[in-house]
Motif scaffolding. Structure first.
Motif, short mmCIF file in Angstrom:
data_model
loop_
_atom_site.label_atom_id
_atom_site.label_comp_id
_atom_site.label_asym_id
_atom_site.label_seq_id
_atom_site.Cartn_x
_atom_site.Cartn_y
_atom_site.Cartn_z
N GLY A 48 -4.89 27.49 -8.67
CA GLY A 48 -3.92 28.07 -8.07
C GLY A 48 -2.73 27.39 -8.43
O GLY A 48 -1.88 27.17 -9.23
N HIS A 49 -2.72 26.52 -7.70
CA HIS A 49 -1.81 25.41 -6.98
C HIS A 49 -1.62 24.48 -8.34
O HIS A 49 -0.86 24.54 -8.74
CB HIS A 49 -1.84 24.53 -6.08
N LEU A 50 -2.42 24.18 -9.20
CA LEU A 50 -3.08 23.17 -10.58
C LEU A 50 -1.94 23.76 -11.31
O LEU A 50 -1.23 23.39 -12.16
CB LEU A 50 -4.43 22.88 -10.62
N ALA A 51 -2.70 25.59 -11.62
CA ALA A 51 -2.23 26.09 -12.42
C ALA A 51 -0.83 25.95 -12.70
O ALA A 51 0.07 26.00 -14.02
CB ALA A 51 -3.05 27.17 -12.52
N ASP A 52 -0.23 26.66 -11.62
CA ASP A 52 0.91 26.90 -11.17
C ASP A 52 2.19 25.59 -11.86
O ASP A 52 2.47 25.63 -12.47
CB ASP A 52 1.74 27.05 -9.69
N TRP A 53 1.38 24.05 -11.46
CA TRP A 53 2.25 23.08 -11.69
C TRP A 53 2.00 22.34 -13.39
O TRP A 53 2.93 21.78 -14.07
CB TRP A 53 1.62 21.82 -10.26
N ILE A 54 0.96 22.95 -13.47
CA ILE A 54 0.90 22.66 -15.50
C ILE A 54 1.95 23.50 -16.14
O ILE A 54 2.19 22.95 -17.10
CB ILE A 54 -0.86 22.69 -15.77
N THR A 55 1.99 24.13 -15.74
CA THR A 55 2.64 25.34 -16.92
C THR A 55 4.17 25.32 -16.44
O THR A 55 5.15 25.34 -17.45
CB THR A 55 2.60 27.07 -16.07
N PHE A 56 4.44 24.48 -15.06
CA PHE A 56 5.56 24.63 -15.03
C PHE A 56 6.93 23.71 -15.64
O PHE A 56 7.67 24.29 -15.89
CB PHE A 56 6.13 23.75 -13.13
N PRO A 57 6.10 22.24 -16.02
CA PRO A 57 6.74 21.60 -17.46
C PRO A 57 7.10 22.49 -18.27
O PRO A 57 8.20 22.71 -19.12
CB PRO A 57 5.78 20.47 -17.50
N MET A 58 6.52 23.81 -18.74
CA MET A 58 6.55 24.39 -20.07
C MET A 58 7.58 25.35 -20.03
O MET A 58 8.65 25.63 -20.19
CB MET A 58 5.32 25.18 -20.28
#
Length: 162
Positions: free
Chosen positions: A43-53
């Motif tokens: 969940g944490h990784l998914a959040d941080w992967i989407t933040f730059p977008m």
């Protein structure tokens, strides 16, 4: 004799490799060498992967001046160091909003990670600057994402290895 598990030193070539690792951990079981379970890490990784977008959450008011100073002074150097070394420091603080509660649905969290990875890999739009590192190009963002995934998934030890 110590029975404490040590974090694995993982290196991923693609984000798909990270997703496959998460799927293997879910399927085969794991032990924790850190504080988070698989659902929390994914969940944490998914959040941080989407933040730059999608843009980053606004930091708390008391943190905004610090983020501004870091982003405009040592942040770019810190990003280059993370990328050059291929690792993130252990114990670095993160935004508590990006850490799901423990004992979540691992299957759903792994699928959420997969969707975030698929979206990031096909995304062609502008990437938002990091609150701390500042602007990063696509290749730099990819490297940071790979390193971040390896960092967190490395704290989960496959049951057969534990």
């Amino acid at each position: 004799m110590s029975t404490a598990l040590k974090r694995r030193e993982l290196k991923f070539s693609t984000l798909e490799d990270a997703v496959r690792e998460a799927e293997a951990l879910r399927a085969g079981g794991y032990r924790r060498a850190g504080k988070w379970d698989l659902a929390q890490a994914c969940g944490h990784l998914a959040d941080w992967i989407t933040f730059p977008m999608d843009g980053f959450p606004t930091p708390p008011a008391v943190m905004r001046p610090l983020c501004f100073v870091v982003r405009n002074t040592i942040g770019p150097m810190a990003a280059r160091r993370v990328i050059a070394r291929g690792e993130m420091p252990a114990g670095a603080p993160t935004m508590k909003e990006t850490v799901p509660p423990p004992n979540g649905d691992e299957s759903a969290a792994v699928e959420r990670l997969r969707r975030a990875v698929d979206r990031f890999e096909s995304y062609a739009g502008p990437l938002q600057p990091s609150h701390l590192f500042g602007p990063l190009n696509r290749d730099e963002w990819m490297r940071v994402q790979l390193i971040h995934c390896a960092h967190h998934l490395g704290y989960l030890i496959p049951e057969a290895s534990a």
